[in-house]
Design a protein around this motif. Structure first.
Motif, short mmCIF file in Angstrom:
data_model
loop_
_atom_site.label_atom_id
_atom_site.label_comp_id
_atom_site.label_asym_id
_atom_site.label_seq_id
_atom_site.Cartn_x
_atom_site.Cartn_y
_atom_site.Cartn_z
N HIS A 245 -40.76 26.94 27.86
CA HIS A 245 -39.55 27.56 28.39
C HIS A 245 -38.83 28.43 27.37
O HIS A 245 -37.74 28.96 27.64
CB HIS A 245 -38.59 26.49 28.92
N ILE A 246 -39.40 28.58 26.17
CA ILE A 246 -38.78 29.42 25.16
C ILE A 246 -39.13 30.87 25.43
O ILE A 246 -40.30 31.24 25.50
CB ILE A 246 -39.23 29.00 23.75
N ASP A 247 -38.10 31.70 25.60
CA ASP A 247 -38.31 33.13 25.88
C ASP A 247 -39.11 33.79 24.77
O ASP A 247 -38.82 33.60 23.58
CB ASP A 247 -36.97 33.84 26.04
N GLY A 248 -40.08 34.58 25.15
CA GLY A 248 -40.89 35.32 24.19
C GLY A 248 -42.22 34.66 23.88
O GLY A 248 -43.20 35.33 23.57
N ILE A 249 -42.27 33.33 23.96
CA ILE A 249 -43.53 32.62 23.72
C ILE A 249 -44.35 32.62 25.00
O ILE A 249 -43.92 32.08 26.03
CB ILE A 249 -43.28 31.17 23.25
#
Length: 463
Positions: A245-249
């Motif tokens: 849920h981490i943006d960019g990953i």
């Protein structure tokens, strides 16, 4: 008398040369060594040993005669020190943890010795060492720190510095499985997991700096049991959900796993987390239950096969890799044939395979090494031939397929071409411009160049 090593106005920054032996954990640790010395003393990492002010060898004790290989390399470094007495030499990693101050007894020109758990103390060790460079070796006070201070090193590491679009993140240290052949519990200590918030904060920082792919690291990564801020425990499968849920990953890998900890909740994560790649590295070490028992792996081949079957039911396109030790003490022809058959049945994508050699201090080192070297070599060659055939077949099968690729850099020696990595770990080259760097793209594979390299054509930019 040498100064403390701190940069003064107008001084050129000092440079550190780091040699890394062994596993991805050591690669991660070496990167952090450069980070901590850069943060504390403004040092720059160099690839030219002749321009370095500091030499560090990050050692690995997995292979046979690892200690002797360390001292052999140190013998070459001694000549550099004779030319430049101000040169600081450090030995870190697992051999350092095993040998401690014996390293300085055998090689008194070594200034500092530190273990995997104390690399964050490098600035302090360096400062102590620079104060003694004018002393003759016999008058120096040994700068040695190979203690196991819980997991404090992560609390003292600077913000991660990004080079490229992929990054490793260590989520735990050590191992508590005590396989009979393995030195990890003795050199890195027992399993200790980083708190959940610390892991997520590091990944957040990496994502903000442009990292797109995260590889979670640990000697037994799926045994992660990190503490949450409310005191409860986060299991590995839950961590995978948080990271996704981490943006960019956009791509998640992990290594290395143990079958005992590869539980159903981890398998279920492959149902709901598309960012989790369809590639699994799950070391089995042998295809023989007799050998697994001698290795104290505490699982059977049936357990391993069942885990893979469950996962392939969810991800039919799964690419599987593993570790194998060939010629373990007591391994019979029948035992080896079981290993060979397992490789054929599971159709491994690739493997890391080695002939058995004694690791000092491990229970297996007391076993009679009753498999001749010639037999070990013959078995390893036969085993690797099976794996090579499987790897080639899977690579050639990519021709005509469209695969997702993270574009990482310009291709070597191919002007106008870019290089990236597919989900299945294959390297991919294709024609493209700088605007694609750091992006995920779909590539239609047109030809296989080698066992692990294919060429293709850009089909679609995915982000």
């Amino acid at each position: 008398m040498a100064d403390s090593g701190q940069i003064k106005p107008g001084d050129a920054p000092k440079k550190v040369y780091i040699v890394t032996q062994g596993c991805q954990m050591n690669e991660y640790d070496s990167k952090k060594m450069g980070d901590v010395l850069g943060d504390s003393h403004g040092m720059l990492v160099t690839n030219d040993i002749n321009e370095a002010d500091v030499l560090i060898m990050n050692t690995c004790s997995i292979r046979e005669k690892a200690q002797e290989k360390v001292f052999s390399e140190l013998g070459r470094w001694r000549k550099l020190k004779l030319k430049n007495p101000d040169l600081i030499i450090g030995v870190g990693g697992c051999v350092a943890s095993q040998e401690g101050d014996n390293i300085q007894k055998r090689a008194p020109f070594v200034d500092m010795v530190f273990g995997p758990q104390t690399l964050h103390r490098l600035p302090e060790l360096y400062n102590k060492s620079t104060k003694q460079v004018d002393e003759v070796p016999r008058n120096r006070i040994g700068v040695v720190d190979v203690s196991f201070p819980s997991i404090e090193k992560f609390d003292f590491l600077p913000e991660p510095r990004v080079e490229g679009y992929k990054a490793f993140v260590s989520i735990m240290e050590g191992c508590s499985k005590y396989c009979s052949f393995c030195v990890v519990p003795y050199t890195r200590g027992e399993e200790l997991s980083r708190p959940l918030d610390d892991v997520l904060a590091e990944i957040d920082s990496l994502a903000e700096q442009g990292v797109r792919e995260i590889n979670l690291l640990g000697q037994n990564v799926n045994g992660y049991r990190g503490e949450k801020d409310d005191g409860s425990i986060c299991r590995f499968s839950e961590l995978l959900h948080y990271v996704s849920h981490i943006d960019g990953i956009e791509r998640i890998r992990y290594t290395t796993s143990h079958p005992l900890e590869f539980t159903d909740d981890i398998i279920d994560a492959y149902k709901t987390l598309p960012k989790l790649v369809s590639h699994l590295h799950l070391p089995v070490q042998s295809g023989s239950n007799n050998v697994l028992a001698a290795m104290k792996r505490n699982h059977t081949i049936d357990v391993y096969i069942n885990q893979i079957s469950k996962l392939k039911a969810i991800r039919p396109d799964l690419h599987l890799s593993s570790d194998f030790i060939i010629g373990f003490p007591g391994e019979t022809d029948a035992d080896f044939n079981d290993t060979l058959q397992l490789a054929k049945d599971l159709d491994f994508d690739h493997s890391y395979s080695f002939i058995y050699s004694k690791r000092p201090g491990t229970p297996a080192s007391d076993l009679p090494d009753d498999v001749s070297l010639d037999t070990k070599k013959a078995r390893l060659a036969a085993f690797q031939e099976v794996i090579k055939d499987s790897t080639f077949a899977k690579t050639y099968a990519m021709v005509g397929q469209t695969v997702r690729v993270l574009v990482e850099e310009h291709a070597n020696r191919r002007e106008g071409y870019l290089h990236g990595t597919a989900d299945n770990t294959r390297s991919v080259i294709f024609k493209g411009g700088d605007e694609l760097l750091g992006k995920f793209v779909n590539i239609h594979v047109t030809r296989a160049i080698s066992m692990h390299l294919v060429e293709g054509e850009l089909v679609e930019i995915l982000d």
